[in-house]
Design an enzyme around this catalytic site. Sequence first.
Site, PDB file in Angstrom:
ATOM      1  CB  SER A 108      -1.200   6.543   6.914  1.00 13.99           C
ATOM      2  OG  SER A 108      -0.705   5.568   7.806  1.00 13.99           O
ATOM      3  CB  SER A 133       0.129   3.675   4.480  1.00 12.69           C
ATOM      4  OG  SER A 133       1.054   2.676   4.853  1.00 12.69           O
ATOM      5  CE  LYS A 147       0.323   1.986   8.725  1.00 13.68           C
ATOM      6  NZ  LYS A 147      -0.232   2.537   7.470  1.00 13.68           N
ATOM      7  CB  SER A 184      -0.919   0.021   1.235  1.00 15.51           C
ATOM      8  OG  SER A 184      -0.185   0.407   2.395  1.00 15.51           O
TER       9      SER A 184
END
Length: 214
Positions: A172, A37, A80, A35
């Site tokens: 995100s 994010s 993250k 993804s």
Amino acid sequence: MDREKLIENLKSFAIALVLALIIRTFIVQSFHIPSGSMIPTLLVGDFILVDKVTYHFRNPDRGDVVVFHFPLNEDVYYIKRIVGLPGDKVQVIDGKVYINGKPCKYQPAGEYSYVENGEKVTGKLYYEFLPRKEGGVKKHLILKTGTRGDNTQVFVIPKGEYMMMGDNRNNSYDSRFWGFVKRKEIVGIARIIFFSWDGNKHLPRFNRMFKLVN
């Protein structure tokens, strides 16, 4: 003779397999970025190596990019950046992170565009400076494309837990929406992009290969 050679080959294969499992379990593991994010730090199609050794010698710190088991489904891995440590009070105000009442420093860094689901997304880049636990700061890029998640409550992070945010701040799904990550759920720290595939152009991104993750 053929039988002895077969046995030796099987032994070699077994040893290689065991070593590979040991390396994957305790030292390093590869992951694929599915993804956007973490844009611009990590792109969809990046393949990264995650260091599983470092956190045996030090605790995770603000600014580290980490892979972890998603708290709402531990079979799923997320990646993250750590913005909050155990005991921190973290709040986002007008898109800026405040840690224990103090705003992080930001510097404009130009514009950035990428394609998502066939549509072009354009936003503004900023350098964000996250204070490190042991002193100094971690300077890294974030991307702003809107206002989603730009204003939050004050998050008080419990003992043994961490707050995570994606660098693509308005795109995100992170701790602002689902909570914190326990220390035991953190797999390791992202170190290097060893391969990258551009799904829109159907070509490798050679300029990203062997790039360090900042």
